[in-house]
Design a protein around this motif. Structure first.
Motif, short mmCIF file in Angstrom:
data_model
loop_
_atom_site.label_atom_id
_atom_site.label_comp_id
_atom_site.label_asym_id
_atom_site.label_seq_id
_atom_site.Cartn_x
_atom_site.Cartn_y
_atom_site.Cartn_z
N THR A 1 0.81 -1.22 0.00
CA THR A 1 0.00 0.00 0.00
C THR A 1 0.85 1.26 0.00
OG1 THR A 1 -0.12 -0.08 2.41
CG2 THR A 1 -1.89 -1.15 1.19
N GLY A 2 2.16 1.13 -0.05
CA GLY A 2 3.03 2.30 -0.04
C GLY A 2 4.48 1.88 0.01
N ASN A 3 5.38 2.83 -0.17
CA ASN A 3 6.81 2.54 -0.17
C ASN A 3 7.27 2.13 1.22
OD1 ASN A 3 7.28 3.28 -2.94
ND2 ASN A 3 7.06 5.42 -2.33
N HIS A 4 7.80 0.92 1.33
CA HIS A 4 8.30 0.44 2.62
C HIS A 4 9.14 -0.81 2.40
CE1 HIS A 4 4.86 -2.29 2.17
NE2 HIS A 4 5.45 -3.07 3.07
N LEU A 5 9.89 -1.19 3.43
CA LEU A 5 10.64 -2.44 3.44
C LEU A 5 9.94 -3.42 4.37
CD1 LEU A 5 13.11 -4.36 3.07
CD2 LEU A 5 14.18 -3.14 4.98
N HIS A 6 9.62 -4.60 3.85
CA HIS A 6 9.12 -5.70 4.68
C HIS A 6 10.32 -6.58 5.02
CE1 HIS A 6 6.45 -8.88 6.14
NE2 HIS A 6 7.23 -9.73 5.46
N PHE A 7 10.69 -6.61 6.31
CA PHE A 7 11.89 -7.29 6.77
C PHE A 7 11.51 -8.48 7.63
CE2 PHE A 7 15.46 -7.42 10.00
CZ PHE A 7 16.35 -8.07 9.17
N GLU A 8 12.04 -9.66 7.30
CA GLU A 8 11.73 -10.88 8.04
C GLU A 8 13.01 -11.52 8.56
OE1 GLU A 8 7.84 -12.36 5.39
OE2 GLU A 8 9.77 -13.41 5.25
N ILE A 9 12.88 -12.20 9.71
CA ILE A 9 13.95 -13.04 10.25
C ILE A 9 13.34 -14.40 10.56
CG2 ILE A 9 15.58 -13.42 12.12
CD1 ILE A 9 15.95 -10.48 12.41
N LYS A 10 13.99 -15.44 10.08
CA LYS A 10 13.58 -16.81 10.38
C LYS A 10 14.71 -17.53 11.10
CE LYS A 10 12.28 -18.04 6.18
NZ LYS A 10 11.71 -18.89 5.10
N VAL A 11 14.34 -18.26 12.16
CA VAL A 11 15.30 -19.07 12.92
C VAL A 11 14.86 -20.52 12.79
CG1 VAL A 11 16.37 -19.50 15.15
CG2 VAL A 11 15.70 -17.17 14.52
N ASN A 12 15.70 -21.31 12.13
CA ASN A 12 15.38 -22.72 11.87
C ASN A 12 14.02 -22.86 11.19
OD1 ASN A 12 17.80 -23.58 13.07
ND2 ASN A 12 16.86 -23.61 15.11
N GLY A 13 13.75 -21.96 10.24
CA GLY A 13 12.53 -22.04 9.45
C GLY A 13 11.31 -21.41 10.08
N ARG A 14 11.42 -20.85 11.28
CA ARG A 14 10.27 -20.25 11.96
C ARG A 14 10.43 -18.74 12.00
NH1 ARG A 14 8.87 -23.15 17.52
NH2 ARG A 14 7.11 -21.72 17.23
N PHE A 15 9.32 -18.04 11.72
CA PHE A 15 9.35 -16.58 11.74
C PHE A 15 9.43 -16.08 13.18
CE2 PHE A 15 7.14 -17.50 7.72
CZ PHE A 15 7.91 -16.75 6.84
N VAL A 16 10.24 -15.05 13.40
CA VAL A 16 10.37 -14.41 14.72
C VAL A 16 10.28 -12.90 14.53
CG1 VAL A 16 11.75 -16.26 15.72
CG2 VAL A 16 12.89 -14.37 14.55
N ASP A 17 10.04 -12.19 15.62
CA ASP A 17 9.93 -10.73 15.58
C ASP A 17 11.33 -10.13 15.42
OD1 ASP A 17 9.42 -8.06 15.87
OD2 ASP A 17 8.32 -8.23 17.75
N PRO A 18 11.61 -9.40 14.34
CA PRO A 18 12.95 -8.83 14.16
C PRO A 18 13.35 -7.83 15.24
CG PRO A 18 11.74 -8.83 12.08
CD PRO A 18 10.75 -9.18 13.16
N LEU A 19 12.37 -7.19 15.89
CA LEU A 19 12.69 -6.16 16.87
C LEU A 19 12.94 -6.72 18.27
CD1 LEU A 19 10.26 -3.28 15.85
CD2 LEU A 19 12.64 -3.62 15.19
#
Length: 655
Positions: free
Chosen positions: A594-612
């Protein structure tokens, strides 16, 4: 109209009260009151002149009564921190505002002394050296002190956290001597091995030792303290600080969790007013105190000109009080001083008497004002906490550092050391603190940072300076690990603006509740995106709703992903090795966006976690062979932080 109709019409007019009469005339009898059809120019002129005179007199009276009041003080609401009147039915502010807490502020800049050992020309010398210790509450309002600080850029601060390399011929690191040597000058020491034939005499005989043990046991049983004596542990083990977790002990710190505020109203609201109360501990110039409390040089000059006739002294005596009311600026996102009141302590009655008040007008001038409402001054300095004024951790550290005369290079390094563990863009909480230990200034005016700790939300983080034998100086926590992480939490230039957190949400396009597997950082199109850490590119292509997408594989099962790019950087393809901070793409709005932004993901052993909030591995640890020496350095620093300040007077205008 025929005559009959004309007569009938005249009869109706006469019946209604109308009658034929002479026209208006100005020929009135002199000296007589004019009659119904007569006009008198004299009477008309007199009436008009009377009205004009009345209007002029009333206007002059109003002008005289209000003369100068437009520059006397600011608006009523700008000068009243508390609404002491009873709330009315239309007083919306009194209904919606919460009671603002009053927090004590701490600002201690002390000198402590210790004996240090240095190697000078091959000789070990012991001398007394002062250290600078700072303990302060993080600033809860951003003022002009931090107006010109650089914008927060998580990638740019990487260079400020590099280890310091010292030459090997510097004589070694300064060490705090274990004994407290009370000397005025320097003492030279020499270490020599004892001869093998030397047998040290006994300090305690067997007879005296047996007597001591017998008396101790008898006292225990006679006084019923056996249970208490069994509670003692050996001095060298078993006792530890409850805040330090070592070995296989279980830590009480919550990890890999997302903390959400109860409400976002405070973050979305504008700046409000806040009042700060300061006590002048030692006589200091007014300019110095104001400069460290958010006044610019232009403001200080204007206030000095205003105070010249009513408060000619340029120095505030010890015990004087300052009440400073801050409010939002029209041209920036900082708070500016609206009002400043000086109170002088009367030693005879032991009361604080109002001396003078200056206030800011709507025209941007500081003029004399009336005394604010009376309050009971607290023993310690306080500040009214307005949640709308709370700055970010990044801005608050800069504000506090400049208030206490820390150089910008030291401030940048402190922020860089904690940037991996702390979300610098979130707001601080009232009561958050910082502690710093420095060496005194050298010939070039520089100070070495020995220790720094910040306490945010009840969580304390410490870093200690340590120099390895190869001449490399870095900062480590109590476990011997640096503050560096092998992943950056906000991998784009400037850090972006947090627009959507990790967790379940209603999708802005599909309007369904689903897991948001990453964190969104809004930024202008074309903003460079960096690799969060060293690794290998797994994918660099268009991926369905992600748009232009890059995935990087790191060590130990960590993966990072970057989506919605406008363009992938040249040379970024599957199998390419990238380093931390390398540009891999640019912010855009491709895919389901919906607008200019970066979607940033971190996965640990294949599972999504909160980057912050995910706990990230450290980038570097202290080698085991230095552990014992490092523990000794920690003990020395802790001893300095607990010592009483030396009896040296240091003028601190920040109080």
């Amino acid at each position: 109209m025929n005559p009959a109709q004309r007569n009938r019409h005249a009869a109706l007019l006469k019946a209604s009260g109308y009658e034929d009469g002479p026209a208006l005339t100005v020929q009135s009898t002199d000296g007589e009151i004019p009659h119904g059809r007569e006009l008198s120019f004299a009477w008309l002129t007199g009436t008009v002149m009377t009205g004009l005179t009345s209007v002029l007199l009333m206007g002059a009276a109003l002008y005289v009564s209000f003369e100068g009041q437009d520059t006397f003080s600011t608006a009523y609401e700008a000068l009243n921190v508390y609404n002491v009147g009873a709330p009315t039915a239309t007083d919306l502010r009194s209904k919606t505002d919460r009671v603002r807490p009053i927090a004590q502020t701490r600002s201690e800049r002390e000198i402590i002394e210790a004996s240090i050992r240095e190697n000078v020309d091959g000789r070990d010398m012991i001398r007394r050296q002062p250290f600078v210790r700072l303990r302060a509450t993080l600033a809860t309002a951003a003022t002009s002190l931090s107006d010109d600080v650089p914008g927060y850029d998580p990638v740019a601060i990487l260079s400020a956290n590099e280890p310091i390399t010292e030459s090997d011929d510097d004589g070694g690191a300064t060490q705090i001597y274990s004994a407290d040597v009370d000397v005025e000058g320097e003492v030279s020491i020499r270490l020599a091995a004892l001869p093998m034939t030397l047998v040290p005499p006994r300090a305690i005989s067997d007879q005296s030792a047996a007597q001591f043990v017998r008396m101790s046991v008898e006292n225990v049983f006679s006084e019923g303290l056996l249970e208490t004596s069994l509670a003692y542990a050996p001095a060298n083990e078993g006792l530890r600080d409850l805040g330090i977790v070592s070995g296989n002990a279980i830590s009480g710190i919550a990890e890999n969790v997302t903390v959400l505020p109860k409400t976002t109203l405070a973050e979305e609201s504008g700046l409000g007013r806040t009042e700060r109360i300061l006590t002048v501990r030692e006589a200091a110039p007014i300019e110095e105190i104001l400069l460290k409390n958010g006044f610019t040089n232009q403001m200080i000059s204007a206030i000095g000109a205003t105070l010249r006739n009513v408060y000619p002294s340029t120095t505030l005596p010890a015990g004087a009080r300052l009440r400073i009311l801050f409010g939002p600026s029209r041209t920036s996102d900082t708070l500016i001083p609206y009002r400043m009141s000086i109170y002088v302590n009367d030693r005879v009655t032991n009361t604080d008497k109002h001396a003078v008040t200056v206030a800011l007008t709507d025209r941007g001038q500081y003029v004399l004002g009336i005394a604010p409402s009376e309050i009971e001054f607290p023993e310690e300095d306080t500040e009214e906490i307005n949640v709308a004024n709370l700055p970010s951790v990044y801005r608050s550290i800069w504000e506090t550092a400049r208030k206490h005369d820390l150089d910008d290079a030291t401030t940048e390094r402190i922020i860089a050391m904690f940037a991996y563990d702390v979300e610098m863009t979130r707001r601080i909480a009232p009561g958050d603190t910082i502690e710093i230990l420095q060496t005194p200034e050298d010939d070039a005016g520089n100070r070495d940072l020995l220790y720094v700790s910040i306490n945010l939300g009840g969580t304390k983080r410490e870093l200690f300076r340590y120099r390895t034998p190869d001449g490399v100086v870095d900062f480590y926590d109590a476990d011997g690990e640096t503050g560096k992480r092998f992943l950056i939490r906000r991998p784009l230039e400037g850090g972006g603006r947090l627009s959507s957190r990790f967790g379940y949400r209603v999708h802005p396009i599909f309007k369904t509740r689903r897991l948001h597997t990453g964190t969104d950082f809004a930024a202008r199109a074309g903003t460079p995106i960096f690799a969060a850490g060293d690794g290998t590119v797994g994918r660099a292509q268009w991926v369905s709703g992600y748009g232009r997408y890059v995935e990087i594989e790191h060590v130990n099962g960590f993966e990072t992903a970057y989506a919605h790019m406008s363009r992938i950087a040249d040379g970024i393809s599957p199998g390419t090795r990238v380093r931390q901070g390398q540009i891999i793409g640019y912010v855009g709005s491709t895919g389901n966006s919906t607008g200019n932004h970066l979607h940033f993901e971190i996965k640990v052993n294949g599972r999504f976690v909160d980057p912050l909030s995910v706990r990230l591995p450290r980038d570097k640890s202290l080698p085991p062979q230095f552990e014992q020496d490092f523990r000794q350095s920690i003990a020395q620093v802790r001893d300095l932080m607990q010592r009483d300040p030396a009896p040296i007077t240091v003028a601190d205008g920040s109080r």
